[in-house]
Design a protein around this motif. Structure first.
Motif, PDB file in Angstrom:
ATOM      1  N   SER A 126       0.833  -1.205   0.000  1.00 23.76           N
ATOM      2  CA  SER A 126       0.000   0.000   0.000  1.00 23.76           C
ATOM      3  C   SER A 126       0.866   1.253   0.000  1.00 23.76           C
ATOM      4  O   SER A 126       2.036   1.224   0.442  1.00 23.76           O
ATOM      5  N   ASN A 127       0.291   2.333  -0.461  1.00 24.13           N
ATOM      6  CA  ASN A 127       0.997   3.619  -0.399  1.00 24.13           C
ATOM      7  C   ASN A 127       1.236   4.056   1.032  1.00 24.13           C
ATOM      8  O   ASN A 127       2.212   4.739   1.339  1.00 24.13           O
ATOM      9  N   ALA A 146       0.815  -8.208   6.622  1.00 26.91           N
ATOM     10  CA  ALA A 146       1.974  -8.605   5.826  1.00 26.91           C
ATOM     11  C   ALA A 146       1.924  -8.039   4.416  1.00 26.91           C
ATOM     12  O   ALA A 146       2.943  -7.998   3.725  1.00 26.91           O
ATOM     13  N   GLU A 147       0.758  -7.643   3.949  1.00 25.90           N
ATOM     14  CA  GLU A 147       0.555  -7.083   2.608  1.00 25.90           C
ATOM     15  C   GLU A 147       1.134  -7.997   1.524  1.00 25.90           C
ATOM     16  O   GLU A 147       1.920  -7.587   0.682  1.00 25.90           O
ATOM     17  N   LEU A 148       0.717  -9.258   1.568  1.00 26.86           N
ATOM     18  CA  LEU A 148       1.211 -10.229   0.590  1.00 26.86           C
ATOM     19  C   LEU A 148       0.104 -10.729  -0.343  1.00 26.86           C
ATOM     20  O   LEU A 148       0.358 -11.555  -1.216  1.00 26.86           O
ATOM     21  N   ALA A 160      -7.342  -3.475   2.792  1.00 29.65           N
ATOM     22  CA  ALA A 160      -6.652  -4.728   2.533  1.00 29.65           C
ATOM     23  C   ALA A 160      -7.311  -5.854   3.318  1.00 29.65           C
ATOM     24  O   ALA A 160      -7.625  -5.704   4.498  1.00 29.65           O
ATOM     25  N   VAL A 161      -7.511  -6.985   2.659  1.00 26.44           N
ATOM     26  CA  VAL A 161      -8.205  -8.090   3.309  1.00 26.44           C
ATOM     27  C   VAL A 161      -7.292  -8.826   4.289  1.00 26.44           C
ATOM     28  O   VAL A 161      -7.766  -9.618   5.093  1.00 26.44           O
TER      29      VAL A 161
END
Length: 710
Positions: free
Chosen positions: A427-428, A582-584, A597-598
């Protein structure tokens, strides 16, 4: 005054097997003690070879070189006029003992072997040493020929005994673990008329632990009267542990002196002048001490033709203060990193910074390290300046009254390389937070998107199999979803080591005279995630060092909040407010997620970080060792606000994932040890890594308790 005695105790930053450096620091501390007019100098446990030699104690070289160092100390007239207590391994009847060696004016007065060995938690002394059991006997010990050659002394006393000076001051020795056992030797020695007890120790740092040492020492002198002198190592002796100094002197239940808990100084010597008559007055005022003294078995007394009188004015009690856990996190791992950096001969650190709390904490610890270095330079610490010049290949110097013009932020820019490694799933917000923090601490920052690398790896897989995996949100299976996440995480590790090797080269390639070094890669997984196994094996948690590997998420959040006030970095509030992720996996915009984000760490783990910390402490700490059944029995009371069925579900959930992920503990990055529930498998947490994750018998017993309504 004949009744005054000045005693010095030291905290030395020793290093396992560094006989040259260890000798130099021991000598420096003796000279500092003499400069303070002390007549007794106490050093830490095994300070000659270093405490953390581990299996090197099995090598005869370690014992042999220790005797060589002792010979050098004994033969130096500059070190005469003071009773010195040092520590080393000694072979007696072919067996290895952990010993304190007491010497004066070139002669060994007593070799005192350790009576009770530490063999729990981080310690394995029974692996290396023999416990001395002849506690009321002293025997004749033939000294090695190199010691005999110094002044013709052929033998000395070996055993548990007391020294008695020409003016009647009686001195005894206790060693580290012996202070912590129920029936400590200091009780017998005090009742036998011992005035001063000297304790050589090697006690590691854990959060909130220092008070235990202070209270034990104050209690020992309050109960029995007398002076208790304690010497502790400080620094990274060559392992995960950081020995946190705090050498101290107490008398009759009061603290008279204590050294800093954390410091970049290699040699710290403190002293206090005690009135021996105050001890005798204290003891004689408590009749029960006299009654017990009359029946205690006496120890051998070794007469010493030396007077311990002092011309210094008497010292007075002080009030002890303790650092908060947040301050300990700020200082302990920072000093540990500095020791490791300067001794490993590397050029700095590389940190993959994600925009989350964990990597933020590591970055702040490195910045705190730079702050400590700046303070040392302002205090004109020549040793620290030499280390800075060695690491950075610079030639900073002190000129006149001014300090070298380098600040913590200057140092951070030269020593810490941060990199935000983004993908299409990043994400930004996290990218901006990472950049803002890096700007605040002034690290050498870069940002990349490595989707092309991921695509190239997946292309290889597709060429081989003809299949293309999908994320779960796009209809993919659990295996596909995990594989796509893990390849991102593992590629970050590969890129981290590439950048750690070459970024200094790219930065200084134009300077032909510059000698660049590689960087140490820093990991940033916390104790709770490691315990749950919520990380990818060989991802960017795989690194050279991990300053936060045994610190809970709760404590890290508190530390970040503390740092916001300490360093005035406003960006830290955004880290505290952010949901850990974790933003994966991809973000999907729809009516349910609304563009958020899920992926959420706590949702994926099925446990909150607060719950994980509780599981960790009940599973393994100094007070609890709990399997599934006893864990349920404890938590059903602690979490009485939850239905019993929910407590049972959480217990089963934790132990299932703990079991299937336990193998990951064997690959954990060496971490700074800060908590007694650390899951570090390397030296601390000795448990299997292959489990029957069904726990069928144990879980059935829990089900019976739930059904019984008890």
């Amino acid at each position: 005054m004949d009744s005054l005695v000045t005693i010095a105790t030291c905290s030395l930053n020793q290093w396992a097997l560094d006989f040259t450096g260890n000798y130099q620091r021991i000598k420096a501390s003796i000279l500092q003690a003499k400069a303070q007019n002390a007549k007794i100098r106490l050093g830490s446990e095994l300070e000659i070879p270093g405490y953390s030699c581990q299996d090197h104690f099995f090598e005869h070289d370690t014992v042999y070189h220790s005797w060589q160092v002792l010979a050098k100390l004994l033969s130096d007239p500059e070190l005469f006029g003071i009773l010195v207590v040092t520590g080393m391994p000694v072979l007696f009847k072919g067996h290895r003992y952990n010993c304190s060696v007491l010497f004066l004016d070139g002669k060994v007065l007593l070799i005192r072997p350790k009576l009770w060995l530490a063999s729990d938690g981080n310690y394995r002394e029974y692996r290396y040493f023999t416990k001395f059991e002849l506690t009321s006997l002293t025997v004749n010990f033939l000294l090695p020929t190199n010691i005999q050659a110094i002044n013709g002394q052929k033998s000395t006393s070996f055993g548990h005994a007391l020294l008695e000076s020409s003016n009647g001051v009686v001195i005894g020795v206790e060693m580290c673990e012996e202070l912590f056992v129920p029936y400590s030797p200091h009780i017998q020695m005090s009742l036998d008329g011992c005035d001063i007890i000297l304790n050589s120790s090697a006690s590691h740092h854990e959060l909130r632990k220092l008070y235990k040492r202070v209270s034990l020492i104050k209690s020992a002198t309050s109960k029995c009267g007398g002076v208790y002198v304690y010497s502790n190592l400080h620094g990274c002796d060559g392992d995960r542990l950081y020995f946190d100094g705090s050498s101290m002197i107490a008398c009759n239940g009061a603290l008279f002196a204590i050294s800093p808990q954390f410091s970049l100084e290699d040699v710290i010597t403190i002293s206090a002048t005690i009135d021996i008559n105050s001890i005798r007055s204290y003891r004689s005022s408590i009749p029960s001490i006299g009654s017990q003294s009359s029946i205690v078995k006496s120890l051998t007394r070794i007469p010493t033709d030396f007077c311990f009188d002092s011309q210094n004015p008497p010292s007075y009690p002080i009030r002890e203060t303790y650092l908060s856990p947040e301050q300990e996190i700020s200082l302990g791992p920072a000093c540990w990193l500095w020791d490791y950096l300067r001794r490993s001969k590397q050029g700095g650190f590389f940190l993959p910074i994600s925009g989350g709390i964990d990597s933020c904490s590591v970055a702040l610890i490195v910045y705190s390290m730079c702050v400590q270095v700046e303070k040392a330079l302002l205090a004109k610490n020549k040793a620290v300046l030499d280390d800075v010049n060695e690491i950075l290949d610079t030639n900073y110097s002190f000129s006149g009254e001014s300090c070298t013009p380098i600040t913590a932020k200057d140092l951070c820019n030269k020593l810490l390389y941060t990199c935000y490694m983004g993908t299409e799933n990043s994400s930004n917000e996290t990218k901006t937070r990472a950049a803002s923090l890096s700007s605040d601490i002034n690290s050498y920052h870069s940002s990349i998107v490595f989707d092309a690398v991921i695509a190239a790896v997946l292309m290889v897989f597709s060429m081989l199999t003809g299949k293309s995996p999908k994320y779960g949100v796009d209809g993919g299976s659990r295996q596909e979803n995990l594989a796509l996440q893990n390849i991102q995480a593992r590629l970050r590790m590969v890129l981290s080591y590439l950048f750690a090797s070459l970024l200094p080269w790219t930065r200084y390639v134009s300077d032909k005279k510059k000698r660049y070094r590689s960087l140490l890669v820093l990991g940033s997984s916390n104790a709770d995630e490691a315990l749950r196994g919520y990380f990818t094996k060989y991802d960017c948690s795989s690194a050279d060092l991990n300053p936060i590997g045994s610190i809970s998420k709760t404590d890290l959040r508190s530390f970040v909040g503390f740092s916001q006030q300490e360093f005035q970095f406003n960006i830290l509030s955004q880290f505290l407010d952010a949901v850990p992720s974790a933003e994966l996996i991809p973000t999907r915009t729809n009516s349910e997620t609304k563009g958020i984000a899920v992926q959420s760490d706590e949702q994926e783990m099925g446990l909150t970080y607060e719950q994980l910390e509780v599981f960790g402490k009940y599973r393994k700490s100094s007070k609890f060792y709990s399997g599934p059944l006893s864990m349920y029995n404890k938590l059903v009371i602690r979490w009485s606000h939850l239905p019993k069925q929910e407590v049972a579900r959480l217990v089963k959930h934790f132990f299932f994932y703990y079991a299937i992920n336990r193998h990951k503990m064997t690959t954990l990055t060496p971490s700074y040890h800060a908590e007694s529930y650390s899951p570090d498998d390397n030296r601390f947490d000795h448990r299997p890594f292959l489990y029957n994750a069904d726990y069928s018998w144990q879980f059935e017993e829990i089900d019976k308790l739930v059904a019984s309504n008890e």
